[in-house]
Design an enzyme around this catalytic site. Structure first.
Site, short mmCIF file in Angstrom:
data_model
loop_
_atom_site.label_atom_id
_atom_site.label_comp_id
_atom_site.label_asym_id
_atom_site.label_seq_id
_atom_site.Cartn_x
_atom_site.Cartn_y
_atom_site.Cartn_z
N TYR A 164 74.33 -97.67 21.96
CA TYR A 164 74.89 -97.13 20.72
C TYR A 164 75.68 -95.84 20.98
O TYR A 164 76.80 -95.66 20.49
CB TYR A 164 73.75 -96.88 19.75
CG TYR A 164 74.15 -96.44 18.36
CD1 TYR A 164 74.68 -97.34 17.45
CD2 TYR A 164 73.95 -95.12 17.95
CE1 TYR A 164 75.01 -96.94 16.16
CE2 TYR A 164 74.27 -94.72 16.67
CZ TYR A 164 74.81 -95.62 15.78
OH TYR A 164 75.14 -95.22 14.51
N LYS A 168 79.67 -95.23 20.30
CA LYS A 168 80.08 -94.27 19.29
C LYS A 168 80.97 -93.17 19.86
O LYS A 168 81.93 -92.74 19.21
CB LYS A 168 78.84 -93.66 18.61
CG LYS A 168 78.14 -94.62 17.67
CD LYS A 168 79.11 -95.16 16.62
CE LYS A 168 78.44 -95.86 15.47
NZ LYS A 168 79.40 -96.40 14.48
#
Length: 304
Positions: A164, A168
């Site tokens: 993640y 991001k």
């Protein structure tokens, strides 16, 4: 006091808008007069399954309040179909909010390829696909706003979120480059790193704090970034709980060695404290500014 932001008849695509942050963004854009494409595949927070009801419910909310919206149930990895629906229904696209996301949290040593790949596909590939499909239309009309959703997990790191965090922070790299390429075509591109009480953060944030992190406390920043009034581009903002802050890169002045003679690992060790000393730090705004210290060092030691 600034003039009220009016997005009358702007066409806005919000991905992952069936709940949480995306829903709040879509509702506020619609309340300000925008025509909204509410995209949501309707899958779980882990990226499994599909359900059209999530997007449909948000569209019903918007219409009940007197706004204009259509539902889209495609995956963001089929981004061209989402943009096509905006064009079919409203004839244009003006603002794109890349909000769709999933979580596959695991420590790195337990993570398998599917955990890594699916997070990449939704966050990075999905944002690329939708933005790439919209980009020619934004260029042709010489106006557009694109907002990417980054995360503090990408900026600062977070235990169990290697996949993640990678995705991001990668979206902020995309933000910076598209801001450079889009500026001359009237396209401004920014990123937010939001903290909101949504199904993706439920259980990760203490309940008493979760209740106060309403998604609606993020959306005003997103709507501003999608407006005519906003003239910033390439920026990153942390947003949550009614607080907004802007981030920038900071770099130490560093240490210059003689490039004609080279330098040793021992010299690096001897100067390590100075290399990491942030007194007088600089804040490069682009790649040219980032080269200034290196070029100054080369000029200090001219070639024979």
């Amino acid at each position: 006091m600034s003039q009220p932001l009016d997005l009358q008849d702007r066409v806005v695509i919000v991905t992952g808008a069936g709940g949480g942050l995306g829903r709040a963004h879509a509702l506020l854009f619609a309340a300000r007069g925008a025509r909204v494409v509410v995209n949501d595949l309707g899958g779980s927070t882990h990226g499994e399954g599909a359900n059209q009801s999530a997007a449909d419910r948000v569209v019903e909310e918007i219409r009940a309040a007197g706004g204009t919206a259509v539902a889209n149930h495609d995956s963001v990895t089929d981004g061209a179909r989402i943009v096509e629906q905006a064009l079919d229904n409203f004839g244009r696209v003006d603002v794109l909010v890349n909000n769709a996301g999933i979580l596959r949290d695991k420590t790195f040593h337990k993570m398998d390829d599917s955990d890594w790949e699916l997070v990449y596909q939704v966050h990075v590939q999905g944002a690329y696909k939708v933005t790439h499909a919209a980009w020619p239309h934004l260029r042709a009309q010489n106006w557009g706003r694109v907002i990417f959703t980054a995360s503090t997990s990408g900026i600062y790191g977070n235990f169990g979120q290697a996949n993640y965090g990678m995705a991001k922070l990668g979206l902020y790299g995309l933000t910076r480059t598209l801001a450079i390429e889009g500026r001359k075509h009237g396209i401004l591109v920014n990123a937010i790193a939001p903290t909101g009480g949504t199904r993706m953060t439920e259980g990760l944030i203490p309940p008493q704090v979760f209740e106060r992190l309403k998604p609606e406390l993020v959306s005003p920043v997103v709507v501003y970034l999608g407006s005519e009034q906003c003239q910033d581009s390439g920026e990153l903002f942390e947003v949550g709980g009614g607080w907004v802050g802007k981030l920038r890169w900071e770099r130490s002045l560093g240490v210059g060695f003689d490039p004609r003679e080279g330098f040793t690992p021992e010299q690096v060790a001897d100067n390590w404290g100075r290399i990491g000393d942030f007194e007088g730090a600089v804040h490069p705004q682009d790649s040219l500014q980032a080269l200034q210290q290196m070029m100054a060092n080369l000029q200090k030691y001219p070639a024979d």
